[in-house]
Design a protein around this motif. Structure first.
Motif: not given
Length: 399
Positions: A292-298
């Motif tokens: 989740l956080f890798i995708s929304i930060n990238n």
């Protein structure tokens, strides 16, 4: 020479006798019957009590905070016969990959008559696969073209370590000359880069789905999500260190910050397509949190995102970490969806202890009319569900 030959023959005969005589009853365990009942046996004439525990037993339901969750079943007793063999026969079991342990006078052990066992964090289990339905047959090695599973080391400048990653390449990769899409597949807390290929049966699932034409040929990159580790326990410069879930820097932003190192290495080393439409990321539990956080930060990196029983809102604040990764979560989600991801996929069990967190995330997505795919299954926070999610998620990729 004749005397020497006779001596050798006598030694060989004696060795054969040692293999077949004096071992007591000859029994198998597990012994799978035609009706899918299974008999477990243990030769232990001196034991006072023998039990078995495993996920083939019906789970218990426990109430906590007004919610119902699954808990492991109580062990069941084996019965001893006059030859010192302890036995237990199950009810007919549904097709599935099962794990279990024996308990001998209070000591948990693997089944000594079953050579097939697997490690999950610091626990060792015996395993049993009962096929016979479409889903479970994905977990078997069938007579189809097979991909290759490699353990490969890469430099992570961000982590300051040489680290290992497991990479599945589809059948024909070595000779095709083609470029392939990539799924980055992440494990849960306490796991490592071996978890998905061993417990998750990822290679078998991909082999079978690709052979059936249900999934596109793709690379699957299975990382080690514990950024403080070089690789799985026992296969690093630290030696035979005891595996543990209590590792530093697991959910405080360091892994997300270092993740681009993996992508750069894969795209430099393998023949892969290097655009958002041909990259996917998914993970279970902690790996779903990371996904989740890798995708929304990238938001320009991945066209496909999968959250399998994701540990939503479980970040561990650390002043020495990277709190900026978790800041403004909802605004970052909005930005991700503004860029029209091909797929945002959520799966979780009805009695998973993280279902409320996932429902809260879904409520936010619904409030913003963000489109996602949702699958709710029976059971809780277990590999049985995560294998299902991988089997359902991968056919939707790169279409």
């Amino acid at each position: 020479m004749i005397v020497a030959a006779l001596c050798l023959m006598g030694m060989a005969a004696n060795a054969q006798q040692n293999l077949s005589w004096g071992q007591g009853p000859q029994v198998a365990s597990p012994d799978v019957h035609a009706d899918n009942t299974v008999t477990f046996n243990l030769i232990a004439p001196e034991a006072q009590k023998v039990q078995i525990t495993g996920d083939f037993l019906p789970s218990k339901k426990v109430e906590f905070g007004g919610n119902t969750y699954d808990a492991p079943a109580d062990p069941v007793d084996l019965v001893k016969d006059d030859k010192g063999v302890w036995s237990f026969t199950t009810e007919p079991l549904k097709p599935e990959l099962y794990t279990y342990n024996m308990i001998v006078d209070g000591v948990k052990i693997i089944d000594p008559l079953n050579v097939y066992n697997i490690r999950d964090i610091n626990n060792l289990f015996s395993v049993l696969l009962i096929g016979g339905d479409t889903r479970t047959d994905l977990y078997k090695v069938n007579k189809v073209a097979h991909g290759t599973v490699s353990k490969i080391w890469y430099e992570s400048p961000t982590a300051g370590l040489t680290r290992r990653v497991t990479v599945y390449t589809p059948a024909g990769y070595e000779t095709s000359g083609k470029e392939y899409p990539v799924l980055y597949l992440l494990h849960g807390i306490g796991g490592d880069e071996n978890a998905w290929s061993e417990l998750g049966r990822a290679a078998q699932i991909l082999d079978n789905l690709i052979a059936q034409g249900k999934a596109e040929p793709m690379l699957v990159v299975m990382t080690n999500g514990n950024i403080s580790q070089e690789a799985c326990p026992g296969e690093t410069s630290e030696g035979f260190k005891v595996p543990t879930m209590m590792l530093p820097k697991t959910m405080e932003g360091s892994f997300e910050t270092a993740f681009p190192d993996v992508v750069k290495f894969i795209e430099k080393t393998y023949r892969v397509k290097k655009d958002k439409a041909h990259r996917a990321i998914a993970g279970l539990s902690m790996g779903g949190f990371h996904s989740l956080f890798i995708s929304i930060n990238n938001p320009d990196l991945f066209g496909y995102v999968g959250l399998f029983s994701a540990a939503v809102d479980q970040n561990q604040p650390d002043p020495n970490g990277h709190p900026e990764i978790y800041a403004d979560r909802n605004a970052k989600i909005d930005n991700l969806f503004a860029k029209n991801p091909n797929l945002f996929w959520i799966g979780i069990g009805k009695t998973d202890f993280l279902i409320k967190n996932n429902n809260d995330l879904r409520a936010y997505l619904d409030s913003k009319n963000h489109k996602y795919t949702y699958l709710e299954t029976e059971g809780g926070h277990i590999w049985r569900n995560w294998r299902i999610y991988l089997s359902e998620f991968t056919p939707l990729l790169f279409k």
